[in-house]
Design a protein around this motif. Structure first.
Motif, PDB file in Angstrom:
ATOM      1  N   VAL A   1       0.857  -1.187   0.000  1.00 29.54           N
ATOM      2  CA  VAL A   1       0.000   0.000   0.000  1.00 29.54           C
ATOM      3  C   VAL A   1       0.895   1.240   0.000  1.00 29.54           C
ATOM      4  CG1 VAL A   1      -1.969  -1.110   1.111  1.00 29.54           C
ATOM      5  CG2 VAL A   1      -0.231   0.003   2.521  1.00 29.54           C
ATOM      6  N   LEU A   2       0.405   2.274  -0.665  1.00 29.70           N
ATOM      7  CA  LEU A   2       1.178   3.497  -0.808  1.00 29.70           C
ATOM      8  C   LEU A   2       1.032   4.362   0.439  1.00 29.70           C
ATOM      9  CD1 LEU A   2       2.974   4.935  -2.885  1.00 29.70           C
ATOM     10  CD2 LEU A   2       0.906   5.973  -3.835  1.00 29.70           C
ATOM     11  N   SER A   3       2.155   4.828   0.959  1.00 30.96           N
ATOM     12  CA  SER A   3       2.144   5.660   2.150  1.00 30.96           C
ATOM     13  C   SER A   3       2.451   7.126   1.830  1.00 30.96           C
ATOM     14  CB  SER A   3       3.163   5.127   3.161  1.00 30.96           C
ATOM     15  OG  SER A   3       3.215   5.927   4.308  1.00 30.96           O
ATOM     16  N   ARG A   4       3.441   7.349   0.954  1.00 33.81           N
ATOM     17  CA  ARG A   4       3.780   8.707   0.535  1.00 33.81           C
ATOM     18  C   ARG A   4       4.184   8.688  -0.934  1.00 33.81           C
ATOM     19  NH1 ARG A   4       7.351  11.345   5.567  1.00 33.81           N
ATOM     20  NH2 ARG A   4       5.791  10.941   7.189  1.00 33.81           N
TER      21      ARG A   4
ATOM     22  N   HIS B   1     -10.108  -0.822   0.223  1.00 26.67           N
ATOM     23  CA  HIS B   1     -10.132   0.506   0.834  1.00 26.67           C
ATOM     24  C   HIS B   1     -10.072   1.529  -0.294  1.00 26.67           C
ATOM     25  CE1 HIS B   1      -5.426   0.331   1.388  1.00 26.67           C
ATOM     26  NE2 HIS B   1      -5.764   0.477   0.140  1.00 26.67           N
ATOM     27  N   ALA B   2     -10.287   2.796   0.045  1.00 31.43           N
ATOM     28  CA  ALA B   2     -10.301   3.826  -0.987  1.00 31.43           C
ATOM     29  C   ALA B   2      -8.970   3.830  -1.731  1.00 31.43           C
ATOM     30  CB  ALA B   2     -10.569   5.190  -0.359  1.00 31.43           C
ATOM     31  N   ASN B   3      -9.033   3.747  -3.051  1.00 32.18           N
ATOM     32  CA  ASN B   3      -7.821   3.741  -3.862  1.00 32.18           C
ATOM     33  C   ASN B   3      -7.088   5.058  -3.714  1.00 32.18           C
ATOM     34  OD1 ASN B   3      -6.582   4.460  -6.763  1.00 32.18           O
ATOM     35  ND2 ASN B   3      -6.384   2.278  -6.339  1.00 32.18           N
ATOM     36  N   ASN B   4      -5.746   4.990  -3.672  1.00 32.47           N
ATOM     37  CA  ASN B   4      -4.979   6.211  -3.403  1.00 32.47           C
ATOM     38  C   ASN B   4      -5.208   7.305  -4.426  1.00 32.47           C
ATOM     39  OD1 ASN B   4      -2.943   5.401  -5.522  1.00 32.47           O
ATOM     40  ND2 ASN B   4      -2.571   3.781  -4.041  1.00 32.47           N
TER      41      ASN B   4
ATOM     42  N   LEU C   1      -6.612  11.891  -4.532  1.00 30.39           N
ATOM     43  CA  LEU C   1      -6.122  12.960  -5.405  1.00 30.39           C
ATOM     44  C   LEU C   1      -7.255  13.513  -6.268  1.00 30.39           C
ATOM     45  CD1 LEU C   1      -3.783  14.604  -6.663  1.00 30.39           C
ATOM     46  CD2 LEU C   1      -3.375  12.647  -8.193  1.00 30.39           C
ATOM     47  N   GLU C   2      -8.059  12.640  -6.823  1.00 27.40           N
ATOM     48  CA  GLU C   2      -9.173  13.062  -7.676  1.00 27.40           C
ATOM     49  C   GLU C   2     -10.167  13.924  -6.906  1.00 27.40           C
ATOM     50  OE1 GLU C   2     -11.418  10.470 -10.849  1.00 27.40           O
ATOM     51  OE2 GLU C   2     -12.338  10.107  -8.894  1.00 27.40           O
ATOM     52  N   TRP C   3     -10.516  13.509  -5.692  1.00 25.65           N
ATOM     53  CA  TRP C   3     -11.470  14.274  -4.886  1.00 25.65           C
ATOM     54  C   TRP C   3     -10.966  15.694  -4.657  1.00 25.65           C
ATOM     55  CZ3 TRP C   3     -11.777  10.066  -0.497  1.00 25.65           C
ATOM     56  CH2 TRP C   3     -12.415   8.924  -1.003  1.00 25.65           C
ATOM     57  N   CYS C   4      -9.676  15.831  -4.378  1.00 21.95           N
ATOM     58  CA  CYS C   4      -9.109  17.157  -4.090  1.00 21.95           C
ATOM     59  C   CYS C   4      -8.999  17.997  -5.367  1.00 21.95           C
ATOM     60  CB  CYS C   4      -7.755  17.019  -3.424  1.00 21.95           C
ATOM     61  SG  CYS C   4      -7.804  16.255  -1.786  1.00 21.95           S
TER      62      CYS C   4
ATOM     63  N   MET D   1       1.826  13.615  -1.737  1.00 19.47           N
ATOM     64  CA  MET D   1       0.679  13.041  -1.042  1.00 19.47           C
ATOM     65  C   MET D   1       1.146  12.217   0.149  1.00 19.47           C
ATOM     66  SD  MET D   1      -1.789  11.870  -4.228  1.00 19.47           S
ATOM     67  CE  MET D   1      -0.545  10.948  -5.144  1.00 19.47           C
ATOM     68  N   ASN D   2       0.443  12.369   1.267  1.00 21.73           N
ATOM     69  CA  ASN D   2       0.635  11.517   2.445  1.00 21.73           C
ATOM     70  C   ASN D   2      -0.657  10.749   2.686  1.00 21.73           C
ATOM     71  OD1 ASN D   2       2.622  13.714   4.658  1.00 21.73           O
ATOM     72  ND2 ASN D   2       3.095  12.838   2.678  1.00 21.73           N
ATOM     73  N   PHE D   3      -0.564   9.434   2.728  1.00 20.82           N
ATOM     74  CA  PHE D   3      -1.719   8.593   3.023  1.00 20.82           C
ATOM     75  C   PHE D   3      -1.599   8.153   4.474  1.00 20.82           C
ATOM     76  CE2 PHE D   3      -0.628   8.345  -1.423  1.00 20.82           C
ATOM     77  CZ  PHE D   3      -1.840   8.596  -2.045  1.00 20.82           C
ATOM     78  N   LEU D   4      -2.514   8.621   5.320  1.00 19.40           N
ATOM     79  CA  LEU D   4      -2.352   8.515   6.768  1.00 19.40           C
ATOM     80  C   LEU D   4      -3.213   7.415   7.384  1.00 19.40           C
ATOM     81  CD1 LEU D   4      -2.433  12.371   7.385  1.00 19.40           C
ATOM     82  CD2 LEU D   4      -0.419  10.912   7.114  1.00 19.40           C
TER      83      LEU D   4
END
Length: 248
Positions: free
Chosen positions: A63-66, A175-178, A182-185, A204-207
């Motif tokens: 999973v992507l974290s940053r 879970h919500a795709n990373n 980005l798209e929502w923002c 991006m930071n995925f927390l």
């Protein structure tokens, strides 16, 4: 899957930009740029025997974290881009991967990504259960000018939108795709700035992960000189995601 006989520690893969990936001006969307980078990372993990399928034998996934992306130019419809990737570091539950995008031999995008091994049943990080010593590491070969960092979220941020996580937002890890964050923002950025390609870089930071039917709030704030815009996504009083856009 076993390690491919074609495995190399540096992988290059070509992609043709199609019309579904483009904004109305014919240039690649930032979200689809991230998708292409991540698909290339996935292709490398597949030939290297540490793909999602391989890891699911141990209930694991990357999973992507940053993620940091630096952009000189965007490719356009029908361009063939080459994405090159290698690993800077890989140990226990963490990995830093570099990616670069080229058009006609010219580098146009550099990205540094930070990944964690995630147990998809226990929903927590853990050490990688698969062998990875066959990957040569390139700690000094960086794809970006600056490395990723922890984004500072302004407590004076403004709420701009409330969102429910739908099934269409989820990925195979449930879970919500990373890229969805980005798209929502980006949907709340002035469209002219996107179409004029004013984004110089973004980070991006995925927390915290988001799941189906979660209720979230999207917040926005500008820095003092307006050279950057920060978005954050919260669930209750917890920050789940942060995005920092740097403008040209």
């Amino acid at each position: 899957m076993p390690i491919s006989p074609n495995f190399t520690s540096v992988l290059s893969k070509d992609w043709e930009i199609n019309f579904t990936q483009c904004t109305p001006n014919g240039y690649l969307k930032y979200t689809d740029l991230c998708n292409l980078l991540q698909l290339t990372a996935a292709a490398h993990s597949e030939v290297g025997g540490i793909s999602f399928t391989d890891m699911q034998e141990f209930d694991q996934a990357w999973v992507l974290s940053r993620m940091r992306v630096e952009i000189t130019a965007l490719p356009k419809w029908q361009d063939v881009v080459t994405v090159k990737t290698w690993i800077n570091s890989l140990e226990n539950s963490r990995s830093v991967r570099a990616l670069e995008m080229y058009v006609n031999g010219k580098k146009i995008v550099g990205s540094e990504t930070y990944w964690a091994v995630f147990n998809t049943k226990a929903r927590r990080p853990e050490a990688l259960a698969l062998p990875f010593e066959h990957f040569e590491l390139f700690p000094d070969q960086r794809a970006t000018i600056e490395g990723f960092s922890r984004i500072n979220i302004n407590p004076e941020k403004e709420s701009v939108f409330e969102k429910t996580v739908y099934l269409s937002d989820l990925d195979i890890v449930n879970h919500a795709n990373n890229v969805k964050y980005l798209e929502w923002c980006l949907d709340h950025v002035d469209a002219k700035r996107i179409l004029k390609q004013e984004v110089k870089s973004f980070e991006m930071n995925f927390l915290k992960e988001l799941s189906l039917n979660d209720q979230v709030v999207i917040h926005e704030s500008d820095n003092e000189d307006h050279s950057a815009t920060t978005f954050s996504i919260t669930k209750g009083d917890k920050n789940c995601f942060a995005l920092e856009l740097h403008w040209k």
